[in-house]
Design an enzyme around this catalytic site. Structure first.
Site, PDB file in Angstrom:
ATOM      1  N   ASP A 133       0.807  -1.226   0.000  1.00 41.15           N
ATOM      2  CA  ASP A 133       0.000   0.000   0.000  1.00 41.15           C
ATOM      3  C   ASP A 133       0.838   1.273   0.000  1.00 41.15           C
ATOM      4  OD1 ASP A 133      -2.233  -1.697   0.349  1.00 41.15           O
ATOM      5  OD2 ASP A 133      -1.873  -1.705   2.501  1.00 41.15           O
ATOM      6  N   GLY A 164       1.498   3.097  -2.474  1.00 46.03           N
ATOM      7  CA  GLY A 164       1.106   4.025  -3.543  1.00 46.03           C
ATOM      8  C   GLY A 164       1.763   3.639  -4.867  1.00 46.03           C
ATOM      9  N   LYS A 165       2.084   2.351  -4.992  1.00 44.42           N
ATOM     10  CA  LYS A 165       2.726   1.869  -6.227  1.00 44.42           C
ATOM     11  C   LYS A 165       1.829   2.095  -7.430  1.00 44.42           C
ATOM     12  CE  LYS A 165       3.134  -2.293  -4.631  1.00 44.42           C
ATOM     13  NZ  LYS A 165       2.781  -2.059  -3.235  1.00 44.42           N
ATOM     14  N   GLY A 192      -4.243  -4.280  -4.305  1.00 44.59           N
ATOM     15  CA  GLY A 192      -5.297  -3.321  -4.597  1.00 44.59           C
ATOM     16  C   GLY A 192      -4.652  -2.008  -4.948  1.00 44.59           C
ATOM     17  N   HIS A 193      -4.722  -1.645  -6.206  1.00 50.39           N
ATOM     18  CA  HIS A 193      -4.128  -0.384  -6.620  1.00 50.39           C
ATOM     19  C   HIS A 193      -5.229   0.618  -6.911  1.00 50.39           C
ATOM     20  CE1 HIS A 193      -0.189  -2.430  -8.073  1.00 50.39           C
ATOM     21  NE2 HIS A 193      -0.285  -2.320  -6.775  1.00 50.39           N
ATOM     22  N   THR A 245      -6.194 -11.528   3.037  1.00 46.03           N
ATOM     23  CA  THR A 245      -7.262 -10.845   2.314  1.00 46.03           C
ATOM     24  C   THR A 245      -8.416 -11.810   2.008  1.00 46.03           C
ATOM     25  OG1 THR A 245      -6.162 -11.331   0.224  1.00 46.03           O
ATOM     26  CG2 THR A 245      -5.676  -9.195   1.233  1.00 46.03           C
ATOM     27  N   GLN A 287       2.053  -5.879  -3.186  1.00 49.80           N
ATOM     28  CA  GLN A 287       2.384  -5.960  -1.749  1.00 49.80           C
ATOM     29  C   GLN A 287       3.719  -5.245  -1.490  1.00 49.80           C
ATOM     30  OE1 GLN A 287       1.482  -9.404  -3.172  1.00 49.80           O
ATOM     31  NE2 GLN A 287      -0.536  -8.541  -2.956  1.00 49.80           N
ATOM     32  N   ARG A 300     -10.312  -2.542   4.976  1.00 50.61           N
ATOM     33  CA  ARG A 300      -9.899  -2.553   6.386  1.00 50.61           C
ATOM     34  C   ARG A 300      -9.081  -1.304   6.732  1.00 50.61           C
ATOM     35  NH1 ARG A 300      -6.777  -8.162   7.086  1.00 50.61           N
ATOM     36  NH2 ARG A 300      -6.127  -7.650   4.973  1.00 50.61           N
ATOM     37  N   ARG A 318      -6.045   0.729   7.918  1.00 53.67           N
ATOM     38  CA  ARG A 318      -4.635   0.369   8.005  1.00 53.67           C
ATOM     39  C   ARG A 318      -4.035   0.880   9.305  1.00 53.67           C
ATOM     40  NH1 ARG A 318      -3.873   2.625   2.028  1.00 53.67           N
ATOM     41  NH2 ARG A 318      -4.725   0.860   0.908  1.00 53.67           N
ATOM     42  N   LEU A 332       3.708  12.595   0.764  1.00 46.56           N
ATOM     43  CA  LEU A 332       4.388  13.617   1.556  1.00 46.56           C
ATOM     44  C   LEU A 332       3.358  14.613   2.095  1.00 46.56           C
ATOM     45  CD1 LEU A 332       7.140  14.787   2.465  1.00 46.56           C
ATOM     46  CD2 LEU A 332       7.055  16.245   0.441  1.00 46.56           C
ATOM     47  N   ASP A 333       2.350  14.912   1.276  1.00 45.58           N
ATOM     48  CA  ASP A 333       1.335  15.905   1.646  1.00 45.58           C
ATOM     49  C   ASP A 333       0.539  15.520   2.892  1.00 45.58           C
ATOM     50  OD1 ASP A 333       0.491  13.906  -0.369  1.00 45.58           O
ATOM     51  OD2 ASP A 333      -1.496  14.697   0.071  1.00 45.58           O
ATOM     52  N   THR A 361       2.969  14.073  -4.188  1.00 42.34           N
ATOM     53  CA  THR A 361       2.373  15.081  -3.298  1.00 42.34           C
ATOM     54  C   THR A 361       0.836  15.058  -3.343  1.00 42.34           C
ATOM     55  OG1 THR A 361       2.569  16.689  -5.085  1.00 42.34           O
ATOM     56  CG2 THR A 361       4.366  16.641  -3.470  1.00 42.34           C
TER      57      THR A 361
HETATM   58  P1  IMP Z   1      -2.748 -12.777   1.678  1.00 39.42           P
HETATM   59  O1  IMP Z   1      -1.794 -12.197   0.681  1.00 39.42           O
HETATM   60  O2  IMP Z   1      -4.191 -12.527   1.341  1.00 39.42           O
HETATM   61  O3  IMP Z   1      -2.469 -14.203   1.977  1.00 39.42           O
HETATM   62  O4  IMP Z   1      -2.520 -11.982   3.060  1.00 39.42           O
HETATM   63  C1  IMP Z   1      -1.314 -12.116   3.802  1.00 39.42           C
HETATM   64  C2  IMP Z   1      -0.883 -10.792   4.427  1.00 39.42           C
HETATM   65  O5  IMP Z   1      -0.514  -9.887   3.398  1.00 39.42           O
HETATM   66  C3  IMP Z   1      -1.998 -10.080   5.213  1.00 39.42           C
HETATM   67  O6  IMP Z   1      -1.414  -9.381   6.293  1.00 39.42           O
HETATM   68  C4  IMP Z   1      -2.557  -9.092   4.204  1.00 39.42           C
HETATM   69  O7  IMP Z   1      -3.166  -8.003   4.825  1.00 39.42           O
HETATM   70  C5  IMP Z   1      -1.276  -8.687   3.483  1.00 39.42           C
HETATM   71  N1  IMP Z   1      -1.519  -8.195   2.124  1.00 39.42           N
HETATM   72  C6  IMP Z   1      -1.838  -8.916   1.032  1.00 39.42           C
HETATM   73  N2  IMP Z   1      -1.964  -8.115  -0.039  1.00 39.42           N
HETATM   74  C7  IMP Z   1      -1.710  -6.862   0.372  1.00 39.42           C
HETATM   75  C8  IMP Z   1      -1.633  -5.589  -0.291  1.00 39.42           C
HETATM   76  O8  IMP Z   1      -1.816  -5.458  -1.505  1.00 39.42           O
HETATM   77  N3  IMP Z   1      -1.319  -4.534   0.508  1.00 39.42           N
HETATM   78  C9  IMP Z   1      -1.057  -4.645   1.825  1.00 39.42           C
HETATM   79  N4  IMP Z   1      -1.100  -5.799   2.470  1.00 39.42           N
HETATM   80  C10 IMP Z   1      -1.419  -6.910   1.758  1.00 39.42           C
END
Ligand code: IMP
Length: 429
Positions: A14, A16-17, A41-42, A130, A225, A304, A306, A333-334, A415
């Site tokens: 997460d 910001g890729k 999730g982008h 997830t 990830q 969820r 963060r 940064l903002d 930013t």
């Molecule tokens: P899984 O990849 O669904 O098996 O989850 C394993 C761990 O990786 C959990 O803590 C998820 O919240 C975390 N996770 C999986 N995908 C992402 C993502 O894209 N961003 C942030 N955390 C992730």
């Protein structure tokens, strides 16, 4: 100017890729995913419109871009088709410029059922996955029983494999977890229906990728990830089930390590994490809430909240080493605009010893004490700025300090969420 670049998350995901890959893919010819699945999730904002991508590379938002889902990705046929249809509704046409590796292990309904059933049974010791079936699908790959994309082309072969795998899963589900079994005919029919739509996209992506490479196309590898969620190098067992680090490009796309030219690490100007596991710089209570609200820190895949905390230099330093980073991109940064003071964790203390990088032993990591420096904040906003010279001096000082602590040059600063909210210090491509 490089011909190819990898964009890697260097915290817990997460970072910001999505925005950065989208920004860079304007100039890329090919964008490649090499690991993970629809757990990613982008969120990308284009012309003020928010689009969420889970599986399809972010390059899809640029008409000229070819997109590849490499063999290292676990592929949910239903999630993929849903995403294709959603994009088509927004007048973006993925078919014809999206290729899927024939070697992708498939995520089928029994993986999702097992992932969720197992998490529920674990109670308070759950990983916080997830729930998309990612772990079980990778388990099948390593156990050499996975059904792969190529298996969709031969109905009889698929039927036989599905029967064997489903017998195994249903035994575990019913006998070990006392849960309901997954229905064979329903899974078969549904997957065959999806297969008709997906078959035209399934090819040998390694061969294609090397054709593009030989033709000197500009290629971008889009990590999902983050480094601390890497199955080998992350905070095991609170990790995902793939190699999220740059090495995953070689195995997950069939592209040798010597060919990757630039490796950019993406980090927020602070730190977040979803799911369970130690997080030394976590801010609890009011301070964490305020960072969460300001940064809109809610998961793109699951919604969820963060967990939020200060910038953790040991984490990013470790990621610089593991990924052989050539550059850094600092996002959001903002979000720090208007803070009176900002803390940076420079190192940890563990039983009187100074640690420069995190320990991968969970108990040691959980007992690490973050050691902070406190830096002055800035009153003038950085939000939306595109020119480095216009950043407040205190923001420049903060960034310089991060750069020094990590030992890798900052090349991009984000930013804000829009494509234009970006300061570029070194042009890629
Ligand atoms: P899984 O990849 O669904 O098996 O989850 C394993 C761990 O990786 C959990 O803590 C998820 O919240 C975390 N996770 C999986 N995908 C992402 C993502 O894209 N961003 C942030 N955390 C992730």
């Amino acid at each position: 100017m490089s011909k190819n670049i990898a964009v890697i998350g260097i915290q817990w995901g997460d970072e910001g890729k999505g925005k950065i890959v989208d920004f860079l893919s304007e100039k890329a010819d090919v964008v490649v995913r090499f690991q993970g699945g629809n757990n990613a999730g982008h969120t990308v904002v284009v012309n003020g419109k928010t689009t969420k991508l889970h599986l399809i590379p972010s390059g899809i938002l640029h008409e000229h871009c070819i997109n590849i889902i490499g063999n290292g990705v676990v592929l949910s046929p239903s999630a993929l088709l849903e995403e294709i249809i959603e994009l088509e509704k927004h007048n973006i046409a993925p078919r014809g410029r999206l290729y899927i590796s024939q070697n992708c292990p498939l995520i089928l309904p029994y993986h999702i059922t097992l992932d969720q059933t197992r998490e529920k049974a674990k109670g308070s010791s759950a990983i916080g996955t997830t729930g998309r079936g990612i772990g079980p699908a990778y388990e099948d790959k390593v156990a050499r029983r996975a059904i792969r994309a190529v298996d969709l082309f031969d109905e009889n072969n698929f039927a036989e494999k599905l029967k064997t795998v489903l017998d195994y899963y249903n035994f575990i589900l019913t006998q070990f977890y006392h849960a309901d079994p997954v229905d064979y005919p329903k899974t078969f029919d549904e997957t065959m229906r999806l297969a008709e739509e997906l078959k035209p996209l399934i090819v040998n992506t390694t061969e294609k990728l090397h054709e593009f490479y030989r033709a000197q196309k500009k290629i971008m590898f889009e990590g999902a990830q983050g480094t601390m969620l890497d199955i080998d190098h992350g905070t095991y067992p609170f990790v995902t089930s793939s190699n999220t680090t740059a090495g995953g490009i070689s195995t997950g796309a069939g592209f040798g390590p010597r060919y990757v030219e630039e490796i950019m690490g993406i980090s927020k100007a602070y730190t977040t994490r979803v799911g369970a596991g130690p997080f030394p710089t976590e801010l609890l209570g009011k301070d964490g809430d305020s960072l969460r609200q300001k940064g809109a820190e809610f998961g793109a895949t699951t919604g969820r909240p963060r967990r939020c905390g200060w910038f953790d230099a040991p984490v990013v330093r470790y990621a610089a080493m593991l990924n052989s980073l050539t550059g850094l991109c600092i996002t959001k940064l903002d979000v720090l605009d208007g803070m009176k003071t900002i803390k940076i964790c420079t190192h940890y203390e563990y039983r009187g010893k100074k640690l420069e990088i995190p320990s991968t032993d969970l108990n040691t990591f959980a007992a690490c004490k973050p050691i902070y420096e406190e830096w002055p904040g800035w009153d003038k906003p950085t939000a939306g700025l595109q020119d480095y010279d216009r950043l407040p001096q205190a923001a420049k000082n903060y960034l310089k300090r991060l750069e020094k602590l990590v030992g890798v040059p900052i090349q991009i600063i984000s930013t804000g969420p829009a494509r234009t909210d970006t300061v570029v210090l070194k042009q890629q491509f």
